[in-house]
Design an enzyme around this catalytic site. Structure first.
Site, PDB file in Angstrom:
ATOM      1  CG  HIS A 183     -20.666   8.070  49.963  1.00  0.00           C
ATOM      2  ND1 HIS A 183     -21.957   7.700  49.659  1.00  0.00           N
ATOM      3  CD2 HIS A 183     -20.489   7.764  51.279  1.00  0.00           C
ATOM      4  CE1 HIS A 183     -22.536   7.202  50.733  1.00  0.00           C
ATOM      5  NE2 HIS A 183     -21.675   7.221  51.731  1.00  0.00           N
TER       6      HIS A 183
HETATM    7 CA    CA Z   1     -14.489   8.642  51.150  1.00  0.00          CA
END
Ligand code: CA
Ligand code: TV7
Ligand code: ZN
Length: 397
Positions: A183
Site C-alpha cells: 500500500h
Molecule cells: Ca500499491
C-alpha cells in the site's frame, strides 16, 4: 523531430544517477540497489538509450528534501552513520530506525543514497514542467512509505511526494497510481487533506496464517481519506485490496476498469505512476502471480490516457525480474518491441542464465513460480470494483 523512429511520437526521458547502485542495505536485506545496474544494462543492451533523452541528475539538497520532510528529521538522517548510531537513542527509535525487523538500517552513504534517488525524481518532474518530456522515467525512486518525520518499509525520504509537490506548482490536479504490491501509505497520507492530488493504490491486503498483517497493514477498500465533509481531501484516495495469487487476466481487468474510471472522473493534468515490481510472480516478498507483460500493460493503459507522466520504480525483490520488467516498461514508453532472446553480448548476462524457465530470455513465465494459490475469485473482484465505483461517487465532481 529528427531523431530515431518513434512510432507513437512520445518524448521520453530517463533520469538516472549510477552512483545510487553502489549502496548496500546489508547482505540479508531484500532491497538491492544493484537491481538498478541490471536494469540499466538491459536497457542499454537493447539500444533503448537511443530512443530517449538521458539525464544524470544531481543529488537533491537538504532544502529540497525539506519541501516535504521535517528539518529535524533530515538533520538526523544527514548525520547518522553506522559508526555513530545509538540504537537505544530515543530519536533513533522515534525516526523509524529501530525495531527488530531492521527494515530501515543505517548504512554507509545513506544520505547520499536518498539524495540521489530523490534528485532523479525531481529531475523527472522538472522535465514535465518545462515540457521537455511527455514521459519521464526514474527507476531508482518510488519510496512510497516514508513519512515527513519517519523512515518506514525500506523508505527514508519520500521522493514521490516531493515530485508531486513540484508538479502542483503548475498542475491543478495530479493523479498518483501505485502498483507496488504494498500500500502506498506515505503518499496517501501526505496528500490526505487536499483535493489537488488523488491517490490510487493496488496492493496485497490481509492477515497471514500467523496473524501478521501484510505490510503496512493499511489500505482496505473503505479507507478513502478523511471522513470529515469539510476536509477537501475527502474521497480523494482509493484503495484496491487484493488477495494472494491474482493472475494476469484478473489484474489487467481490475486495473483498467478502476483506473479508467478514476481518470474519467478526476481528469488529472499529470500522472505519477509508481511501478513497483514486487507485484510480479516469484517476487521474494510479493504474493501475486503477474507476468512481466501483464505488469507492463498497466503502463500501456496509463500511457493511453495521454497525460504528462512521471514513471518511477519502487519495490521489487527478485532482481533479474525487476530488471526485465523495467526494461520492458521503458520499451513500452518509447513504443518499441523487444526480442525475447536477450542480447548475448551484455555484461551480467549470467544473472539471466540458468533459470528453469527464464534462461537467456526477457519474458519468462512467472506464473506460479512461488505457487501462491489464487484466492481471488471473479465474483469477489466484481464486488470490489462495484465498491470502488461507489467510493468514487463520494468525490465532488
Ligand atoms: Ca500499491
Ligand atoms: C517499497 N517485509 C517496501 C516494502 C517494505 C516491506 C518487510 C521484510 C524484511 C526485512 C528485512 C529482511 C525481510 C524477508 C519483509 C512488520 C515487520 C516484519 C517481525 C520480526 N527480510 C516497498 C516492509 C516489511 C530486513 N516489514 O513497498 C533486514 O523479509 O513486515 C514488515 C514489518 C516488523 C516485525 N517483524 C516482521 O516495496 C520499496 N520487511 C532481512 C534483513
Ligand atoms: Zn513493495
Amino acid at each position: 523531430e529528427y531523431g530515431l523512429e518513434r512510432p507513437q511520437g512520445y518524448n521520453v526521458s530517463f533520469h538516472y544517477n549510477p552512483h545510487v547502485e553502489y549502496h548496500h542495505f546489508g547482505s540479508s536485506h531484500p532491497m538491492k540497489p544493484w537491481r538498478l545496474t541490471l536494469t540499466k544494462q538491459l536497457v542499454l543492451s537493447y539500444g533503448l538509450e537511443y530512443t530517449m533523452d538521458l539525464y544524470e541528475p544531481r543529488p537533491a539538497s537538504f532544502n529540497e528534501l525539506a519541501i516535504f520532510h521535517d528539518r529535524e528529521y533530515l538533520s538526523y538522517l544527514s548525520e547518522i552513520t553506522p559508526q555513530n548510531a545509538k540504537p537505544d537513542d530515543s530519536q533513533y527509535i522515534a525516526y523509524g530506525f529501530g525495531g527488530d525487523s531492521n527494515d530501515c538500517p543505517v548504512f554507509d552513504g545513506l544520505w547520499n543514497y536518498v539524495s540521489l534517488y530523490t534528485g532523479a525524481s525531481m529531475s523527472a518532474a522538472y522535465n514535465l514542467l518545462n515540457k521537455q518530456s511527455d514521459i519521464a522515467i526514474n527507476w531508482s525512486g518510488g519510496l512510497h512509505h516514508a513519512k515527513k518525520n519517519l523512515a518506514s518499509g525500506f523508505c527514508y525520504v519520500n521522493d514521490i511526494v516531493i515530485a508531486i509537490q513540484l508538479l502542483l506548482t503548475q498542475h491543478q490536479r495530479v493523479l498518483y497510481i501505485d502498483i507496488d504490491v504494498h500500500h502506498g501509505d506515505g503518499v496517501e497520507q501526505a496528500f490526505e487533506s487536499t483535493d489537488r492530488v488523488f491517490t490510487l493504490s493496488y496492493h496485497k491486503y490481509g492477515i497471514d496464517r500467523h496473524g501478521w498483517p501484510f505490510f503496512p497493514g493499511t489500505g482496505n477498500i473503505d479507507e478513502m481519506g478523511p471522513k470529515d465533509p469539510a476536509n477537501r481531501g475527502k474521497a480523494h484516495s482509493l484503495n484496491i485490496p487484493i488477495d494472494d495469487g491474482i493472475d494476469d487476466h484478473q489484474y489487467k481487468w481490475l486495473f483498467r476498469t478502476v483506473t479508467s474510471k478514476v481518470v474519467e472522473k478526476y481528469n488529472p493534468q499529470a500522472i505519477v505512476l509508481q511501478s513497483g515490481a514486487d507485484s510480479l510472480g516469484g517476487d521474494r516478498l510479493g504474493r501475486f502471480n503477474l507476468n512481466i507483460k501483464a505488469h507492463g500493460s498497466c503502463i500501456e493503459t496509463v500511457k493511453s490516457f495521454g497525460r504528462p507522466l512521471v514513471l518511477i520504480g519502487g519495490g521489487g525483490y527478485t532482481p533479474r525480474n525487476v530488471a526485465r520488467t523495467w526494461c520492458h516498461e521503458t520499451a513500452v514508453c518509447v513504443g518499441a518491441t523487444l526480442h525475447n532472446d536477450l542480447p548475448t553480448h551484455i555484461p551480467y548476462l549470467q544473472a539471466f542464465q540458468g533459470e528453469e524457465n527464464g534462461d537467456g530470455i526477457l519474458y519468462p513465465d512467472l506464473h506460479n513460480t512461488k505457487r501462491h494459490d489464487n484466492l481471488n475469485t471473479d465474483p469477489a473482484l466484481h464486488k470490489l470494483v462495484e465498491k470502488a465505483m461507489e467510493n468514487l461517487r463520494y468525490m465532488e465532481g
